[in-house]
Enzyme design. Structure first.
Site, mmCIF file in Angstrom:
data_model
loop_
_atom_site.group_PDB
_atom_site.id
_atom_site.type_symbol
_atom_site.label_atom_id
_atom_site.label_comp_id
_atom_site.label_asym_id
_atom_site.label_seq_id
_atom_site.Cartn_x
_atom_site.Cartn_y
_atom_site.Cartn_z
ATOM 1 N N GLY A 88 42.600 12.235 98.612
ATOM 2 C CA GLY A 88 43.413 13.132 99.388
ATOM 3 C C GLY A 88 44.500 12.257 100.220
ATOM 4 C CG ASP A 100 40.355 12.388 89.237
ATOM 5 O OD1 ASP A 100 39.416 12.638 89.976
ATOM 6 O OD2 ASP A 100 41.713 12.524 89.547
ATOM 7 C CB SER A 101 35.829 15.041 89.025
ATOM 8 O OG SER A 101 36.630 15.114 90.169
ATOM 9 N N GLY A 102 39.072 15.631 88.271
ATOM 10 C CA GLY A 102 39.859 17.117 87.833
ATOM 11 C C GLY A 102 39.903 17.731 89.110
ATOM 12 N N GLY A 103 39.170 17.399 90.277
ATOM 13 C CA GLY A 103 39.180 18.040 91.624
ATOM 14 C C GLY A 103 40.645 18.371 91.847
ATOM 15 C CG HIS A 152 60.781 -3.086 82.862
ATOM 16 N ND1 HIS A 152 61.143 -4.329 82.741
ATOM 17 C CD2 HIS A 152 60.867 -2.519 84.308
ATOM 18 C CE1 HIS A 152 61.657 -4.503 83.933
ATOM 19 N NE2 HIS A 152 61.443 -3.478 84.960
ATOM 20 C CG ASP A 156 44.802 6.583 89.916
ATOM 21 O OD1 ASP A 156 45.692 7.661 89.718
ATOM 22 O OD2 ASP A 156 44.144 6.622 90.883
ATOM 23 C CG ASP A 178 37.644 15.287 94.816
ATOM 24 O OD1 ASP A 178 37.728 15.623 93.712
ATOM 25 O OD2 ASP A 178 38.405 14.762 95.436
#
Length: 375
Positions: free
Chosen positions: A220, A91-94, A339, A270, A145
């Site tokens: 979002g 992920d870009s971290g936006g 688990h 995710d 983003d």
């Protein structure tokens, strides 16, 4: 990063497919365990591989701050650093940057932010995020983003769409000018924004589809909006993104969310729920959730879940796991996390099997009924 559809449900939008990468083929639909810092909490890379999972997610923002790009580059990429020879999405971290209220400034050029660790100032641009992910060596790179909350206003959502589209085009141009560092191909994924406003969502999707990339993400969502609005937005995206593109629904969700969203044509997921909830003593089963800290499990010597594919869940009892949580023993976190991850990974495998078998619609209704009844 070729995506192909193998089978489709004739009563829903669910589909089973394959995504081809240099580190292997992913069978869709699938769920990515979250390894934010290059590690899934309490689990080794080998244990994640044995779920089995061929893909995990890490976070560019967090890796950039710790351990830093000098370390990652010297290790010759995140795959080598964490001993993981399969697929990584970063992920870009936006979202993380947007959540730094009071510590960041967003403008047309990118973002300036202060580290949540030491207050040091940093800058990310659409181009630098690509450069960072080249160093990380992830197979799938998310573009930078703007990810506003689910209860933002139309003005914020509209501004997020404009900046996210502009940044995606800049990212793609820079991506074409740069090359992988470690010998395997990388693919970028643009992120559709727009909150729960249908007009903005369609606008964002249509603008980004002009890039004609193989994979598209819906961001979002699961950020505070009502569940019904989330699901209606997912449905719209399933109808808008062409069927020959893979669809990645970011940050979702519960077991019923996964089933409902697969039925609307989503392929990639995710979420921190299985690992975070495990650390808070909540386990997922086909008959609903259970909180292993509850007193009723103190003398329950039955296996944690005889139907689980996790060996740990078969050989240890509820009473033992209850005891481990009561004494704050880290082994309890490992067992519970294993688990829940097995539950999520196997749920996706079941969905794929039912889609190919032509029985997804009936199976999904039965699963949700039994799960909700137990919950």
């Amino acid at each position: 990063m070729k995506f192909e559809i193998i089978s489709e449900c004739n009563q829903t939008g669910a589909r089973a497919g394959l995504i081809h990468t240099d580190h292997g083929i992913i069978e869709t639909p699938f769920f990515m365990p979250v390894g934010t810092y290059g590690a899934v909490k309490t689990q080794t890379s080998e244990e994640i591989k044995n779920l089995p999972s061929k893909v995990l997610l890490s976070n560019t923002y967090h890796l950039y701050l710790r351990p830093g790009m000098d370390i990652i580059k010297e290790a010759k990429g995140l795959h080598n650093f964490m001993n993981w020879n399969q697929i990584i999405l970063t992920d870009s971290g936006g979202y993380q940057i947007y959540s730094l209220e009071g510590l960041r400034k967003i403008d047309n050029d990118g973002v300036t932010f202060k580290s949540h660790l030491d207050g040091s100032e940093h800058q990310f641009s659409p181009e630098s995020i690509i450069d960072i992910q080249r160093i990380i060596g992830s197979d799938f790179m998310m573009v930078l983003d703007v990810c506003p909350s689910g209860n933002s206003n139309l003005e914020d959502w509209s501004d997020a769409v404009k900046k996210t589209t502009d940044w995606a085009y800049r990212s793609f141009e820079h991506f074409k000018k740069t090359s992988p560092l470690y010998g395997h191909n990388q693919s970028i994924i643009p992120i559709i924004q727009g909150g729960t406003d249908k007009r903005l969502r369609k606008q964002s999707a249509q603008e980004l589809l002009e890039l004609n990339l193989d994979n598209y993400a819906i961001g979002g969502l699961a950020v505070g909006e009502p569940k019904k609005d989330m699901l209606s937005t997912v449905k719209l995206m399933g109808e808008t993104i062409p069927s020959n593109k893979s669809r990645y629904l970011m940050g979702v969700g519960t077991p019923t969310d996964l089933i409902n969203c697969v039925s609307m044509g989503m392929d990639m997921f995710d979420c921190v729920i299985p690992t975070r909830n495990a650390r808070n003593s909540q386990l997922f089963t086909k008959s609903g959730k259970l909180n292993i800290r509850n007193a009723k499990y103190k003398k329950d010597f039955s296996s944690i879940d005889k139907n689980s594919l996790s060996t740990l869940s078969k050989v240890y009892s509820k009473a033992y796991l209850h005891h481990l949580f009561k004494i704050n023993e880290i082994l309890g976190l490992r067992i519970a996390t294993s688990h829940n991850l097995y539950f999520y990974i196997n749920l996706m495998k079941e969905m794929r099997h039912e889609i190919i078998n032509g029985s997804f619609y009936e199976w999904s209704n039965s699963f949700i009924y039994n799960y909700d009844k137990g919950t």
